[in-house]
Scaffold this motif. Sequence first.
Motif, PDB file in Angstrom:
ATOM      1  N   GLY A 101       4.579  24.835  11.843  1.00  0.00           N
ATOM      2  CA  GLY A 101       4.158  24.340  13.152  1.00  0.00           C
ATOM      3  C   GLY A 101       2.650  24.147  13.133  1.00  0.00           C
ATOM      4  O   GLY A 101       1.896  25.100  12.933  1.00  0.00           O
ATOM      5  N   ILE A 102       2.203  22.920  13.313  1.00  0.00           N
ATOM      6  CA  ILE A 102       0.776  22.579  13.192  1.00  0.00           C
ATOM      7  C   ILE A 102       0.251  22.097  14.531  1.00  0.00           C
ATOM      8  O   ILE A 102       0.849  21.238  15.175  1.00  0.00           O
ATOM      9  CB  ILE A 102       0.573  21.477  12.133  1.00  0.00           C
ATOM     10  N   ARG A 103      -0.878  22.664  14.945  1.00  0.00           N
ATOM     11  CA  ARG A 103      -1.570  22.198  16.149  1.00  0.00           C
ATOM     12  C   ARG A 103      -2.729  21.319  15.704  1.00  0.00           C
ATOM     13  O   ARG A 103      -3.563  21.722  14.890  1.00  0.00           O
ATOM     14  CB  ARG A 103      -2.108  23.377  16.966  1.00  0.00           C
ATOM     15  N   GLU A 160      -2.021  18.951   3.306  1.00  0.00           N
ATOM     16  CA  GLU A 160      -3.132  19.354   2.439  1.00  0.00           C
ATOM     17  C   GLU A 160      -3.696  20.677   2.926  1.00  0.00           C
ATOM     18  O   GLU A 160      -4.094  20.803   4.082  1.00  0.00           O
ATOM     19  CB  GLU A 160      -4.217  18.282   2.465  1.00  0.00           C
ATOM     20  N   MET A 161      -3.694  21.674   2.048  1.00  0.00           N
ATOM     21  CA  MET A 161      -4.332  22.953   2.337  1.00  0.00           C
ATOM     22  C   MET A 161      -5.812  22.788   1.993  1.00  0.00           C
ATOM     23  O   MET A 161      -6.178  22.724   0.818  1.00  0.00           O
ATOM     24  CB  MET A 161      -3.716  24.077   1.510  1.00  0.00           C
ATOM     25  N   ILE A 162      -6.643  22.696   3.003  1.00  0.00           N
ATOM     26  CA  ILE A 162      -8.051  22.341   2.809  1.00  0.00           C
ATOM     27  C   ILE A 162      -8.775  23.331   1.913  1.00  0.00           C
ATOM     28  O   ILE A 162      -9.435  22.947   0.945  1.00  0.00           O
ATOM     29  CB  ILE A 162      -8.759  22.196   4.169  1.00  0.00           C
ATOM     30  N   MET A 173      -6.402  26.126   7.987  1.00  0.00           N
ATOM     31  CA  MET A 173      -6.775  24.770   8.382  1.00  0.00           C
ATOM     32  C   MET A 173      -6.154  23.801   7.376  1.00  0.00           C
ATOM     33  O   MET A 173      -6.178  24.046   6.168  1.00  0.00           O
ATOM     34  CB  MET A 173      -8.295  24.609   8.415  1.00  0.00           C
ATOM     35  N   VAL A 174      -5.581  22.719   7.901  1.00  0.00           N
ATOM     36  CA  VAL A 174      -4.875  21.756   7.053  1.00  0.00           C
ATOM     37  C   VAL A 174      -5.220  20.330   7.479  1.00  0.00           C
ATOM     38  O   VAL A 174      -5.782  20.105   8.550  1.00  0.00           O
ATOM     39  CB  VAL A 174      -3.343  21.957   7.138  1.00  0.00           C
ATOM     40  N   LYS A 175      -4.841  19.400   6.597  1.00  0.00           N
ATOM     41  CA  LYS A 175      -4.841  17.974   6.933  1.00  0.00           C
ATOM     42  C   LYS A 175      -3.418  17.491   6.744  1.00  0.00           C
ATOM     43  O   LYS A 175      -2.820  17.727   5.702  1.00  0.00           O
ATOM     44  CB  LYS A 175      -5.778  17.182   6.025  1.00  0.00           C
ATOM     45  N   LEU A 176      -2.900  16.816   7.756  1.00  0.00           N
ATOM     46  CA  LEU A 176      -1.552  16.270   7.686  1.00  0.00           C
ATOM     47  C   LEU A 176      -1.669  14.764   7.485  1.00  0.00           C
ATOM     48  O   LEU A 176      -2.257  14.063   8.307  1.00  0.00           O
ATOM     49  CB  LEU A 176      -0.792  16.590   8.974  1.00  0.00           C
ATOM     50  N   HIS A 177      -1.133  14.277   6.368  1.00  0.00           N
ATOM     51  CA  HIS A 177      -1.168  12.859   6.015  1.00  0.00           C
ATOM     52  C   HIS A 177       0.216  12.280   6.272  1.00  0.00           C
ATOM     53  O   HIS A 177       1.200  12.740   5.674  1.00  0.00           O
ATOM     54  CB  HIS A 177      -1.504  12.679   4.528  1.00  0.00           C
TER      55      HIS A 177
END
Length: 131
Positions: free
Chosen positions: A103-105, A44-46, A80-84
Motif C-alpha cells: 500500500g503506497i501513499r 523502485e526502492m530509492i 520511500m519509493v518511486k512507482l513507475h
Amino acid sequence: MNARAVASLVNPARLVGSLLGRGKQKQFSRQHQRYACCIVGRLEMIDKGFFMDGSVMELSLGGALFRTASTFMLDRKLDMVKLHFDKQVRRGQIMNLRPEGYGIRFLEPLSEAELNRFAKLFGLKEVDEFH
C-alpha cells in the motif's frame, strides 16, 4: 415511560455512554475512493537502488496498491519509493504490507484529470470493500 427512560433505569451507564457517542462502532473512511485496475509497473526502492516488477492493482488520488510479480515480499514499511507505471513516475511511501501487495501513499496526489485518463485507458472500477 419511553424506551430510553426504561433503559436508563436498567443500565444508566449505557444511557450516558450513548449520549456521549460511546458504544458506536468506529468506522474507518478513506480519504479517496479506490479503483481496481491492472497496470504493469515497477516499484523502485530509492535507498536500496533496486526495482521490483509487478502491477498496480488499485489506484486512487492519494495512492496505489502495488503487487509484485514474485511471491516473495520484502517488509519495507515506511520506505520511500518511486512507482513507475504507464509513463508515470510517482514518489511515495509504503504505508502497509499485506498479501495483496504494498500500500503506497503518493507524496503528491494524482489530479482528477490524471485519474480520469486512467479510467478511460484501463476501465477503472470502484472498490468498496476495506482491507
